[in-house]
Design a protein around this motif. Structure first.
Motif, mmCIF file in Angstrom:
data_model
loop_
_atom_site.group_PDB
_atom_site.id
_atom_site.type_symbol
_atom_site.label_atom_id
_atom_site.label_comp_id
_atom_site.label_asym_id
_atom_site.label_seq_id
_atom_site.Cartn_x
_atom_site.Cartn_y
_atom_site.Cartn_z
ATOM 1 N N LYS A 3 0.890 -1.028 0.009
ATOM 2 C CA LYS A 3 0.123 0.072 0.050
ATOM 3 C C LYS A 3 0.700 1.197 -0.074
ATOM 4 O O LYS A 3 1.914 1.162 0.464
ATOM 5 C CB LYS A 3 -0.946 0.058 1.359
ATOM 6 N N ILE A 4 0.230 2.289 -0.583
ATOM 7 C CA ILE A 4 1.062 3.629 -0.587
ATOM 8 C C ILE A 4 0.442 4.579 0.323
ATOM 9 O O ILE A 4 -0.865 4.414 0.606
ATOM 10 C CB ILE A 4 1.267 4.052 -1.919
ATOM 11 N N ALA A 5 1.003 5.527 0.943
ATOM 12 C CA ALA A 5 0.482 6.732 1.712
ATOM 13 C C ALA A 5 -0.435 7.463 1.001
ATOM 14 O O ALA A 5 -0.153 7.693 -0.246
ATOM 15 C CB ALA A 5 1.717 7.223 2.502
ATOM 16 N N VAL A 6 -1.421 8.047 1.804
ATOM 17 C CA VAL A 6 -2.401 8.965 1.083
ATOM 18 C C VAL A 6 -2.194 10.383 1.691
ATOM 19 O O VAL A 6 -1.910 10.083 3.059
ATOM 20 C CB VAL A 6 -3.625 8.587 0.944
ATOM 21 N N LEU A 7 -2.294 11.397 1.323
ATOM 22 C CA LEU A 7 -1.999 12.792 1.958
ATOM 23 C C LEU A 7 -3.370 13.284 2.219
ATOM 24 O O LEU A 7 -3.993 13.703 1.317
ATOM 25 C CB LEU A 7 -1.079 13.604 1.240
ATOM 26 N N ILE A 8 -3.415 13.999 3.278
ATOM 27 C CA ILE A 8 -4.464 14.661 3.768
ATOM 28 C C ILE A 8 -3.995 15.811 4.162
ATOM 29 O O ILE A 8 -3.387 15.790 5.542
ATOM 30 C CB ILE A 8 -5.670 14.106 4.536
ATOM 31 N N ILE A 9 -4.028 17.238 3.606
ATOM 32 C CA ILE A 9 -3.476 18.108 4.300
ATOM 33 C C ILE A 9 -4.481 18.868 5.180
ATOM 34 O O ILE A 9 -5.196 19.593 4.566
ATOM 35 C CB ILE A 9 -3.182 19.308 2.944
ATOM 36 N N TYR A 161 9.580 9.567 -1.292
ATOM 37 C CA TYR A 161 10.398 8.606 -1.764
ATOM 38 C C TYR A 161 9.769 7.358 -1.407
ATOM 39 O O TYR A 161 10.013 6.501 -2.107
ATOM 40 C CB TYR A 161 11.632 8.997 -0.793
ATOM 41 N N ILE A 162 9.069 7.246 -0.459
ATOM 42 C CA ILE A 162 8.402 5.867 -0.042
ATOM 43 C C ILE A 162 7.426 5.555 -1.037
ATOM 44 O O ILE A 162 7.612 4.334 -1.542
ATOM 45 C CB ILE A 162 7.596 5.884 1.508
ATOM 46 N N ASN A 163 6.693 6.253 -1.488
ATOM 47 C CA ASN A 163 5.523 6.127 -2.337
ATOM 48 C C ASN A 163 6.158 5.830 -3.770
ATOM 49 O O ASN A 163 5.824 4.774 -4.811
ATOM 50 C CB ASN A 163 4.521 7.011 -2.579
ATOM 51 N N THR A 182 16.140 3.939 1.246
ATOM 52 C CA THR A 182 17.164 4.393 1.858
ATOM 53 C C THR A 182 17.093 5.916 2.091
ATOM 54 O O THR A 182 17.661 6.440 3.335
ATOM 55 C CB THR A 182 18.543 3.884 1.279
ATOM 56 N N LYS A 183 16.951 6.710 0.905
ATOM 57 C CA LYS A 183 16.809 8.231 1.047
ATOM 58 C C LYS A 183 15.607 8.611 2.270
ATOM 59 O O LYS A 183 15.983 9.403 3.016
ATOM 60 C CB LYS A 183 16.337 8.789 -0.102
ATOM 61 N N ALA A 184 14.596 7.821 2.261
ATOM 62 C CA ALA A 184 13.398 8.110 3.325
ATOM 63 C C ALA A 184 14.030 7.941 4.881
ATOM 64 O O ALA A 184 13.927 8.873 5.601
ATOM 65 C CB ALA A 184 12.382 7.375 3.067
ATOM 66 N N ILE A 185 14.708 6.746 4.968
ATOM 67 C CA ILE A 185 15.575 6.555 6.203
ATOM 68 C C ILE A 185 16.293 7.720 6.461
ATOM 69 O O ILE A 185 16.492 8.113 8.011
ATOM 70 C CB ILE A 185 16.151 5.051 6.130
ATOM 71 N N GLN A 186 17.211 8.096 5.664
ATOM 72 C CA GLN A 186 18.031 9.539 5.850
ATOM 73 C C GLN A 186 17.228 10.604 6.353
ATOM 74 O O GLN A 186 17.628 11.333 7.374
ATOM 75 C CB GLN A 186 19.048 9.539 4.553
ATOM 76 N N ILE A 187 16.231 10.801 5.707
ATOM 77 C CA ILE A 187 15.098 11.998 6.332
ATOM 78 C C ILE A 187 14.649 11.808 7.339
ATOM 79 O O ILE A 187 14.599 12.699 8.130
ATOM 80 C CB ILE A 187 14.167 12.195 4.768
ATOM 81 N N THR A 192 9.150 3.741 10.530
ATOM 82 C CA THR A 192 9.113 2.308 10.388
ATOM 83 C C THR A 192 8.806 1.837 8.819
ATOM 84 O O THR A 192 9.287 0.750 8.428
ATOM 85 C CB THR A 192 7.998 1.508 11.150
ATOM 86 N N ASP A 193 8.149 2.531 8.202
ATOM 87 C CA ASP A 193 7.468 2.222 6.868
ATOM 88 C C ASP A 193 8.685 2.261 5.736
ATOM 89 O O ASP A 193 8.689 0.988 5.073
ATOM 90 C CB ASP A 193 6.466 3.415 6.275
ATOM 91 N N SER A 194 9.704 3.030 6.037
ATOM 92 C CA SER A 194 10.901 2.955 5.196
ATOM 93 C C SER A 194 11.525 1.567 5.447
ATOM 94 O O SER A 194 12.056 0.821 4.436
ATOM 95 C CB SER A 194 11.866 4.148 5.398
ATOM 96 N N TYR A 195 11.829 1.247 6.743
ATOM 97 C CA TYR A 195 12.530 0.155 7.085
ATOM 98 C C TYR A 195 11.478 -1.174 6.553
ATOM 99 O O TYR A 195 12.438 -2.014 6.007
ATOM 100 C CB TYR A 195 12.663 0.180 8.320
ATOM 101 N N VAL A 196 10.453 -1.361 6.653
ATOM 102 C CA VAL A 196 9.641 -2.464 6.483
ATOM 103 C C VAL A 196 9.671 -2.590 4.971
ATOM 104 O O VAL A 196 9.913 -3.746 4.523
ATOM 105 C CB VAL A 196 8.168 -2.160 6.935
ATOM 106 N N ASN A 197 9.661 -1.533 4.241
ATOM 107 C CA ASN A 197 9.460 -1.893 2.807
ATOM 108 C C ASN A 197 10.968 -2.218 2.104
ATOM 109 O O ASN A 197 10.810 -3.064 1.154
ATOM 110 C CB ASN A 197 9.159 -0.292 2.239
#
Length: 356
Positions: A3-9, A161-163, A182-187, A192-197
């Motif tokens: 699944k990918i994240a969705v954005l609600i501003i 980056y994750i999506n 990896t870039k998401a982890i650096q940010i 957890t989403d970055s590591y899980v993926n």
């Protein structure tokens, strides 16, 4: 498929004061919204609208509250009104686009997001949401192009980056996906989403030691994150550390007594340790949780075969076939078991079925 994240501003609009009473209701609605009291917020925004019928921000925020209650049709009506009052309200287009997307009106959603960009070309939320929409439509290359644009505008946006990494995965561009995770982890090193993926993908790529490191890192940060134990257990299993895998799957079960994957994978690990009875107990629990899972019946049948319980094993393979008559493996295993029971003709018939 991930699944990918969705954005609600959830950036509320604060307009000019029309009357103190209307503004007070508006502020009360915002406070209730921030406390997730969406029904209470709707009541207050409605009061503000009654006192000020052209209160675009109140329509916007009431619509957002309805959206979060999954009342998408009525949310759209409020966003329509907000746009009618203020045609350049780009947030209203964003919110309305999200509601339309959730109603599977993809063309309508895309039109709203593009209008949002027309009003404000730097609106990263619009690019993000179009990327998510294109992903949902399995248009992965188009999805990536919009995430690229988003990251030009907001280069440190974590879920860009994750999506994008998930979209790369769907296209089989695994190295690009790894780079994005990896870039998401650096940010954000504790996300957890970055590591899980990245861990899941590394397991898929056969990089089990690297995957194990990713899931261990999650556990170091969040010791109660149950899925990390599942991921690490799978890595250990593939590295032939079956005892370590059992420990991890057991830990996941401690957090969630109905975790199907944990019982099933622990059963597989116990089987590899020749603990066939222990494996059967785990498969029994798996079947209680999901009685329609053919793989559980097949694996329980195999464990019973190793205990020479051939008749019981045949019942499991037969159940798997009842659930999925096209399961070749179930026919094959049942055929082998029948041969062990000297049922040669019936066993050969199963072999024929497996080869169809």
């Amino acid at each position: 498929m991930k699944k990918i994240a969705v954005l609600i501003i959830a950036v509320f609009c604060f307009g000019n004061v029309y009357s103190q009473t209307a503004e007070e209701y508006f502020e009360k609605g915002n406070k209730k919204y921030s406390l997730n009291d969406f029904l209470g917020a709707i009541i207050d925004f409605t009061k503000a609208i009654e006192l000020k019928p052209d209160y675009a921000d109140a329509f916007n925020n009431r619509g957002l509250s309805k959206y979060l209650l999954e009342d998408y049709h009525n949310a759209i009506l409020d966003f329509n009104k907000s746009i009618q009052i203020d045609p350049n309200n780009n947030l209203a287009y964003d919110y309305r686009g999200n509601a339309k997307k959730d109603l599977k009106d993809y063309d309508g959603a895309l039109s709203d997001y593009l209008k949002e960009i027309e009003i404000d070309s730097s609106s990263f939320a619009a690019y993000f949401n179009i990327g998510a929409l294109k992903f949902e439509l399995k248009q992965y290359k188009n999805s990536i192009s919009y995430y690229n644009k988003l990251l030009e505008i907001k280069p440190e946006f974590l879920y860009g980056y994750i999506n994008r990494g998930v979209a790369y995965e769907e296209l089989g561009y695994y190295e690009e996906a790894i780079k994005d995770y990896t870039k998401a982890i650096q940010i954000e090193p504790n996300n957890t989403d970055s590591y899980v993926n990245r861990g899941d993908l590394r397991n898929q790529m056969g990089r089990y030691n690297d995957a194990l490191s990713d899931f261990s890192k999650i556990i170091e940060i969040y010791p109660n994150f149950e899925y990390a134990y599942i991921g690490r257990g799978r890595s250990k299993y593939m590295l032939d550390d079956y005892r370590g895998a059992v420990l991890d799957f057991t830990k996941a079960i401690e957090f969630n007594q109905n975790y199907l994957d944990a019982y099933f994978n622990r059963g597989l690990s116990k089987f590899m340790l020749d603990d066939y009875r222990g494996a059967i107990l785990d498969y029994n629990k798996s079947i209680q949780i999901d009685p329609k899972n053919t793989e559980v019946y097949i694996n329980r049948g195999i464990s019973k075969s190793y205990l020479n319980k051939y008749s019981e094993a045949i019942l499991d393979f037969t159940k798997a076939i009842e659930i999925n008559p096209k399961n070749e493996n179930a026919y094959l295993k049942r055929g082998i078991t029948k041969i062990n029971l000297k049922q040669k003709n019936s066993g050969c018939l199963d072999f024929s079925k497996a080869g169809e």
